[in-house]
Each structure stands twice: as C-alpha cells, then as structure tokens.
Design an enzyme around this catalytic site. Structure first.
Site, mmCIF file in Angstrom:
data_model
loop_
_atom_site.group_PDB
_atom_site.id
_atom_site.type_symbol
_atom_site.label_atom_id
_atom_site.label_comp_id
_atom_site.label_asym_id
_atom_site.label_seq_id
_atom_site.Cartn_x
_atom_site.Cartn_y
_atom_site.Cartn_z
ATOM 1 N N TYR A 12 -8.570 -7.141 13.172
ATOM 2 C CA TYR A 12 -8.100 -6.292 11.998
ATOM 3 C C TYR A 12 -8.182 -7.466 10.816
ATOM 4 C CZ TYR A 12 -4.924 -4.496 8.514
ATOM 5 O OH TYR A 12 -4.642 -3.966 7.341
ATOM 6 N N SER B 254 0.840 -1.141 0.182
ATOM 7 C CA SER B 254 -0.035 -0.082 -0.016
ATOM 8 C C SER B 254 0.848 1.108 -0.011
ATOM 9 C CB SER B 254 -0.923 -0.039 1.322
ATOM 10 O OG SER B 254 0.035 -0.104 2.331
ATOM 11 N N LYS C 117 -7.946 3.247 3.078
ATOM 12 C CA LYS C 117 -7.223 4.597 2.652
ATOM 13 C C LYS C 117 -7.447 5.167 1.422
ATOM 14 C CE LYS C 117 -4.370 2.916 5.853
ATOM 15 N NZ LYS C 117 -4.954 1.624 5.838
ATOM 16 N N THR D 260 -40.555 26.204 -6.310
ATOM 17 C CA THR D 260 -40.818 24.848 -5.837
ATOM 18 C C THR D 260 -41.142 24.368 -7.015
ATOM 19 O OG1 THR D 260 -43.165 25.156 -5.639
ATOM 20 C CG2 THR D 260 -41.809 25.851 -3.577
ATOM 21 N N HIS D 261 -40.837 22.761 -7.307
ATOM 22 C CA HIS D 261 -40.888 22.070 -8.442
ATOM 23 C C HIS D 261 -40.338 22.687 -9.735
ATOM 24 C CE1 HIS D 261 -44.210 20.119 -5.993
ATOM 25 N NE2 HIS D 261 -44.460 21.103 -5.768
ATOM 26 N N LYS E 91 -19.232 30.514 -26.337
ATOM 27 C CA LYS E 91 -19.480 30.048 -25.291
ATOM 28 C C LYS E 91 -18.705 30.436 -23.920
ATOM 29 C CE LYS E 91 -21.727 26.260 -24.719
ATOM 30 N NZ LYS E 91 -21.883 24.934 -24.832
ATOM 31 N N GLU F 177 -20.248 22.904 -12.542
ATOM 32 C CA GLU F 177 -20.579 21.503 -13.121
ATOM 33 C C GLU F 177 -19.686 20.238 -12.756
ATOM 34 O OE1 GLU F 177 -21.528 21.298 -17.619
ATOM 35 O OE2 GLU F 177 -20.003 22.920 -17.253
ATOM 36 N N GLN G 167 -7.164 -2.420 4.584
ATOM 37 C CA GLN G 167 -6.283 -1.585 4.002
ATOM 38 C C GLN G 167 -6.864 -0.829 2.920
ATOM 39 O OE1 GLN G 167 -2.090 -2.800 3.309
ATOM 40 N NE2 GLN G 167 -2.543 -2.934 1.258
ATOM 41 N N ASN H 35 -1.344 -2.739 13.751
ATOM 42 C CA ASN H 35 -2.803 -2.528 13.705
ATOM 43 C C ASN H 35 -3.276 -1.501 14.600
ATOM 44 O OD1 ASN H 35 -2.881 -4.764 12.253
ATOM 45 N ND2 ASN H 35 -3.910 -6.425 13.952
ATOM 46 N N SER I 229 -15.392 26.977 -25.356
ATOM 47 C CA SER I 229 -15.728 25.915 -26.064
ATOM 48 C C SER I 229 -14.518 25.691 -27.017
ATOM 49 C CB SER I 229 -17.154 25.937 -26.754
ATOM 50 O OG SER I 229 -17.116 24.943 -27.666
ATOM 51 N N ASN J 97 -18.591 28.536 -20.531
ATOM 52 C CA ASN J 97 -18.992 27.009 -19.784
ATOM 53 C C ASN J 97 -19.133 27.243 -18.353
ATOM 54 O OD1 ASN J 97 -20.193 26.115 -22.308
ATOM 55 N ND2 ASN J 97 -18.307 25.088 -22.645
#
Ligand code: ARG
Length: 467
Positions: free
Chosen positions: A322, A28, A330, A160-161, A288, A295, A327, A115, A282, A290
């Site tokens: 353990y 690791s 992480k 709303t909605h 454009k 996003e 592991q 551990n 773009s 963006n």
C-alpha cells in the site's frame, strides 16, 4: 483550515500533536464518505468473525455491531459529524463508534488494517454500482430494440466514410448499437467476477498472527472467493482499472450514439426529431432546438477516459504494497460511476423520445447512388467479373452525375447503353427495397436477417429478466 486537530487514532508515536497544517491535505473524508455503508458492512463481518474465532468476546462483538448499525443510520440521516481530523471514512466511523460504545470499539481493528479494510469497501461498493450500471445498460438496450421493432421497415442510407454507401434498414443500424452495448454489459459482468474476491484478512500486507477466518468474513459479505496472497490483496487496484476501462469503452460507444443523434437531428439530415424533454433552446436564437443531452453524453466521455488514465498513472510506479497515492483511486472511480450512470440513464430516455422522419430517411436513400453495388452485383449474376461490373456501374454513376439524374431515373435503354447484360428488370433491382431485401447473408440488413437479430436481442433481454 486550522484548529481541526484532535487526538488521532494513530497518534501514539507522535510528539508533536498538531496536524492542522496538513490534515486537510491528507484527508479523504470529503469524498470517501460515500463508502460508509460498505465500510460498515465490512466491519460488521469482521467483528462477527473475530467473535466466532474467540479473538473478541461475543458481548463486544454485539456492542460493535449494534453501534455500527446505529452509526450507519445516523450517517444516512445526515446527523453524523464527519471530520477531516479523522482523515477518512474508516477512521471517522471508528471514532464515532468509540464515542458511542467506549473501549470495546478499540477491539474492532484487531487483525485488520485500513489497507485490507479500504480494499474490501471499494470492492463491495463497486459490485453494487456495477449491478446498477448493468440495469441501466439493459434499459438503453431495451430502448434501442423497442425503437427498432416499432420501425422495422424504415429504410435509410448506411454510411462509410460518412458517405452514403448502401441502403439499410434503420432497425439494423439501431441494433448495431445494441450489440456494442451487449459487449459492454459482458465486460462489466466479467470485471465484477474478478473483483468478487475478498481482501479482508490480508492485514496491512503480511497477514496476521491472530487465528482469523477470512473465508467466514468473505461469505458474510457475499464474496465468492478470498485472496491468495496478502500483499497482492492490499496492493492492487486492477479491479478498479478494469471497471474504469469498461466504463471508458461504454462511454465511447454511447458517445458515438450521441454523435449520430446530433447529426440525424440536424436540419441537413432531418432524420429524427428529439423529444422536447431531451433538447434545449438557445438564449439568443429563438428558432433553435439544441441536442444538448446527446452532446453532453459525447462530451462527458472525455472525463471517463481521464479517470482511467488518472488511475493507470497513479499505480504505475508504486512499489508493493500500500502507498498513500492509492487514496487517489477514489475520486476517479466515483466520478466514472456518477458519469456513466447519468449518461446511460439519460441516453435511454433520449432514444425513447426520438421521432423518426421516415419520409426523409427514405427519400434520401432514393435520391442517392447507394444502389450502385447492387447494379454491379446484377452484372456479376449474369457472368461478368466483379471488377468489370464495378467499372461499368462507375460509368453509369458518372453519366447520371453529368446529366443530373438518379439511378432510378434511368430508362432500360439508357442502362443497356452501358452493357447488353442490363435487361429492364435492372430498374427494379436498384430500388432501395430490393437492395435491402437482397442482403440475406448472416447479420445482414435484409428484413429476415434483422428479425433474426431482433430475436437474439429479445432473448438476451428476456434472459436477464429471468435471471
Ligand atoms: N483513506 C485511505 C485510502 O483511501 C485508506 C487506507 C489508508 N491506509 C494507510 N495505511 N494510510 O487509501
């Protein structure tokens, strides 16, 4: 990669000493090296505790501590050679220490296991990262409050909605995001309080026969408490799960903020313009601009949920204590830390960069029917039951739609045609300013209520500065 194997710290019981086929799989080090500072802090505290308890000599402890400090500097400078053959950051550091100070290094791991060592390092690491995340949440909250304060009289439609519902102050909308982030702040603070417990001294699982003093090492490391049960101390990762769920909820919140920035910056809405530094062009369409930053905040929320689910799934079937599966905690945690920090930071900049198109927001709210509730309330104030009032104003709206009119276009006589209770002051009542000013209830959108929210927000930010 073959040929990496070298003598393992745990190699004693193995006859076949060639691990080259599996060590890259079990290693690791390529991701847990980021724990080096926290691992070294844990080891220094442990060495000091061992010397204090007369388990190792003062001289050995001194060599261990100076050796570890030098290794920390070396890793910091990028000069240390970390290798998959030594599996993880813990054993790499021990191997480097052995190279540096010789046999005394072998005494460091007395009364300790990887551990309790790794659980300690993860808790220390995350406590630090939470402090950084709290600062970033504060920055984003401050940016929202600042924008609300400098535009505290701008009107806009509330939805709303995704349909225009009632006129609101834009500041009220921004402060809604502030208060969501406020709870995120508290969730991280809470999770930090529960993770502020030292597992060091739990050993592999059952404690140790050495006369250790876990209280001492906990104090050295700045933990507020020590574990009660050694098996729990090395088994659980709920402190990571709490962190990951706080991160997931926060990301969900700033994703919604990002979504609104995307919508509001569209030509259809035209409510805001994003600062150039937080937008992109773009490659094909020259016109454009963006909202990529917003996003991507929205998009990166997915991986944060994924990280929470990764760890929930890793943990669900594990017998105590353990298991190597753990592991896998992480990368999920590190990715969540990196993602949320990057998103919070850029979100604060994004909010700070917004230019508000007040005219567009306000003309929108004048053109729509979002004052309809206020027209109904007008009739209610003159004795009509709300349901009846609702129906009458519904007819008014239908009339307007058929005639291509807005509520503000109707003459006193037209209003009166729907109910005798409508007097000429109805004209004034349905202006968006009046609608907003009327909502004086607690936490509502009237200027007074919004100012009160602003005071609460400012006080909160001020308290953080002071503490
Ligand atoms: N690298 C390991 C982890 O991240 C450290 C603990 C290893 N313990 C063990 N008994 N193999 O979980």
């Amino acid at each position: 990669m073959k040929g990496c194997s070298m003598n393992k710290l745990w190699g004693g019981r193995f006859a076949d000493q060639d691990w080259s086929d599996s060590e890259h799989f079990t290693a690791s080090i390529h991701f847990d090296q980021r724990l080096y500072r926290h691992d070294i802090r844990g080891s220094i505290a442990h060495a000091r505790m061992l010397a204090r308890q007369r388990i190792i000599s003062d001289e050995d402890a001194r060599d261990i501590v100076t050796g570890l400090e030098a290794i920390r500097d070396e890793i910091e400078a990028g000069d240390a050679e970390l290798s998959a053959a030594h599996e993880d950051i813990h054993m790499n550091i021990e191997a480097l220490l052995t190279e540096r100070i010789g046999p005394a290094a072998g005494r460091l791991h007395t009364a300790r296991s990887r551990n309790d060592q790794v659980a300690t390092a993860m808790r220390l690491y995350l406590k630090d990262e939470i402090a950084a995340i709290l600062r970033l949440i504060t920055e984003l909250q401050s940016a929202l409050v600042a924008l609300a304060e400098t535009h505290d009289d701008v009107l806009m439609p509330g939805y709303t909605h995704m349909q225009r519902a009632q006129p609101i102050l834009m500041a009220h909308h921004l402060l809604a995001h502030f208060f969501m982030l406020q709870r995120d702040y508290e969730r991280f603070t809470d999770s930090r309080r529960r993770m502020d417990v030292s597992p060091l001294g739990a050993g592999a699982l059952a404690g140790t026969a050495h006369p250790i003093d876990p209280e001492f090492s906990a104090r050295e490391l700045g933990f507020s408490a020590i574990f009660d049960n050694s098996m729990d101390a090395v088994s659980d990762r709920d402190f990571l799960l709490e962190f990951l769920s706080a991160a997931a909820v926060t990301m969900m919140h700033i994703s919604r903020l990002g979504e609104e920035v995307v919508l509001w910056a569209s030509e259809e809405f035209g409510f805001i313009e994003i600062g150039d530094a937080f937008a992109t062009g773009s490659s094909i369409m020259p016109q454009k601009k963006n909202p990529d930053v917003a996003e991507l905040i929205r998009g990166k929320t997915g991986r944060t949920y994924g990280n929470l689910f990764t760890l929930l799934t890793v943990m669900k079937g594990l017998p105590l204590t353990y298991n190597s599966d753990m592991q896998e905690d992480k990368e999920a945690t590190f990715d969540a830390v990196d993602t949320i920090k990057a998103c919070l930071q850029v979100a604060a900049g994004l909010i700070g960069s917004l230019r508000i198109n007040r005219e567009r927001m306000e003309s929108t709210v004048r053109e729509d029917f979002s004052a309809a509730t206020d027209a109904a309330d007008y009739l209610v104030a003159r004795g009509l039951p709300f349901r009846q009032a609702h129906h009458i104003v519904g007819r008014v709206v239908q009339y307007c739609l058929q005639d291509g009119k807005r509520l503000l276009d109707l003459s006193p006589d037209e209003w009166k045609g729907f109910s005798d209770l409508f007097a000429p002051d109805i004209i004034d009542t349905v202006s968006p300013e009046k609608c907003v000013n009327a909502r004086i209830s607690h936490g509502g959108t009237s200027p007074e209520s919004v100012q009160e929210q602003m005071r609460v927000a400012r006080r909160e930010l001020q308290n953080r500065e002071d503490s």
